[in-house]
Design a protein around this motif. Structure first.
Motif, PDB file in Angstrom:
ATOM      1  N   ARG A  17      -2.067   4.276  -8.244  1.00 53.60           N
ATOM      2  CA  ARG A  17      -0.923   5.023  -7.592  1.00 53.60           C
ATOM      3  C   ARG A  17       0.280   4.462  -7.822  1.00 53.60           C
ATOM      4  N   LEU A  18       0.520   3.211  -8.139  1.00 54.40           N
ATOM      5  CA  LEU A  18       2.023   2.613  -8.249  1.00 54.40           C
ATOM      6  C   LEU A  18       2.349   3.117  -9.609  1.00 54.40           C
ATOM      7  N   ILE A  29      11.890  -3.724   0.467  1.00 50.03           N
ATOM      8  CA  ILE A  29      10.774  -4.157   1.540  1.00 50.03           C
ATOM      9  C   ILE A  29      11.369  -5.362   2.365  1.00 50.03           C
ATOM     10  N   LEU A  40       6.494  -4.377  -8.662  1.00 46.37           N
ATOM     11  CA  LEU A  40       5.302  -4.041  -7.520  1.00 46.37           C
ATOM     12  C   LEU A  40       3.998  -4.268  -8.331  1.00 46.37           C
ATOM     13  N   LYS A  53       0.819  -6.547   0.319  1.00 41.65           N
ATOM     14  CA  LYS A  53       1.597  -5.534   1.367  1.00 41.65           C
ATOM     15  C   LYS A  53       1.301  -3.982   0.744  1.00 41.65           C
ATOM     16  N   MET A  54       1.485  -3.917  -0.552  1.00 47.18           N
ATOM     17  CA  MET A  54       1.088  -2.629  -1.144  1.00 47.18           C
ATOM     18  C   MET A  54      -0.056  -2.083  -0.897  1.00 47.18           C
ATOM     19  N   GLU A  56      -2.004  -2.722   1.572  1.00 45.39           N
ATOM     20  CA  GLU A  56      -2.143  -2.445   3.071  1.00 45.39           C
ATOM     21  C   GLU A  56      -1.486  -0.943   3.061  1.00 45.39           C
ATOM     22  N   VAL A  57       0.006  -0.718   2.488  1.00 45.46           N
ATOM     23  CA  VAL A  57       0.463   0.641   2.652  1.00 45.46           C
ATOM     24  C   VAL A  57      -0.369   1.745   2.203  1.00 45.46           C
ATOM     25  N   GLU A  58      -1.025   1.485   0.777  1.00 45.01           N
ATOM     26  CA  GLU A  58      -1.954   2.354   0.194  1.00 45.01           C
ATOM     27  C   GLU A  58      -3.261   3.025   1.184  1.00 45.01           C
ATOM     28  N   GLU A  60      -3.603   2.258   4.367  1.00 47.90           N
ATOM     29  CA  GLU A  60      -3.434   3.090   5.582  1.00 47.90           C
ATOM     30  C   GLU A  60      -3.061   4.381   5.499  1.00 47.90           C
TER      31      GLU A  60
END
Lengths: 73, 213
Positions: A17-18, A29, A40, A53-54, A56-58, A60
């Protein structure tokens, strides 16, 4: 999230995805600093705080997508 | 009685440079609306200046731009200017908005315990994307605009006298509108939706939301 390891499947999903992000843009960030896409991805591979953190973002976002609440509140 | 708007605008790195430039229009609006503006810009965005101005002039609205974490917000060169368990009592009877990572997680609620009327901000990292080619003209950066315009709308709505609840709703609607527009767009920025969603989910408000400045 911080003490857990990331499953290989999730890691690969987040990296894929990144990779869709533009290489011309940077992400801020907060106190972690500013990063390019490639940086990243390296953080996700290392499973450090920024990489997690990346993830977690994905996750969520995917959870919200599953619930159908992204564009409908 | 003239209302007072205090804003901190450190500019020591790309993030704070963008936040500072984007907030300039809120200063213009506040002046046009007759508010007294205390602009703690660059080297003035330090704890000593911050505390003295609040003590002397008791601003109604405080906007903090800077880095932060759950228990603090920083100013110029990352100097902590507001720290939970230390000086959050300064915010008593004020309306506060922090464009900073995570401070609404702990510092916000702690300040409410000490009498802050309302503390809005982000309870996790505030994330935005920008185009480094626009570093000298952040306001022309359409990518950064996706992430920062809701924040300006929130501040501007409060300056215009709307309640925090109304202002927050407007800001959230703008983020949602950007998400919807990008979801049907062929722009490369459509890949940023998940980060806009993140900011929307973590934009929170503590204290009384039915008040205005």
């Amino acid at each position: 999230m911080s003490k857990e390891t990331i499953s290989e499947d999730i890691k690969q999903l987040v990296i894929l995805r990144l990779e869709t992000l533009s290489s011309d843009k940077k992400i801020s960030i907060g106190s972690y600093g500013d990063f390019k896409k490639e940086e990243l991805i390296a953080h996700v591979e290392k499973e450090d705080e920024i990489g997690k953190k990346m993830v977690e973002v994905e996750l969520e976002f995917l959870r919200a997508l599953k619930k159908g609440i992204i564009t409908h509140g | 009685m003239v209302k007072t708007y205090l804003i901190t605008r450190p500019e020591h790195d790309d993030t704070t440079h963008y936040l500072s430039k984007w907030c300039e229009e809120t200063i213009t609006l506040a002046r046009n609306k007759g508010l007294k503006v205390l602009d703690l810009h660059r080297e003035k965005a330090v704890r000593k200046e911050f505390e003295e101005r609040i003590d002397k002039l008791s601003p109604n609205l405080i906007v903090l731009n800077g880095h932060g974490d759950a228990d603090k917000v920083t100013g110029n060169d990352k100097e902590p200017i507001l720290v939970a368990g230390d000086n959050e009592g300064l915010l008593r009877d004020k309306i506060v908005y922090a464009i900073s990572c995570s401070s609404a997680k702990l510092l916000g609620p702690k300040s409410i315990e000490k009498g802050t009327l309302n503390y809005s901000g982000y309870d996790d990292d505030f994330i935005f994307f920008y185009d480094p080619n626009n570093i000298t003209k952040p306001l022309s950066d359409e990518t950064a605009k996706l992430f920062l315009e809701h924040s300006n709308l929130f501040i501007e709505s409060m300056i215009k006298g709307n309640t925090i609840r109304e202002s927050k709703q407007r800001a959230e609607n703008k983020l949602r509108e950007n998400i919807v527009n990008l979801s049907s767009s062929s722009s490369t920025d459509s890949n940023l939706i998940r980060f806009l969603w993140w900011d929307l989910v973590h934009f929170v408000s503590h204290g009384n939301q039915d008040i205005a400045i």
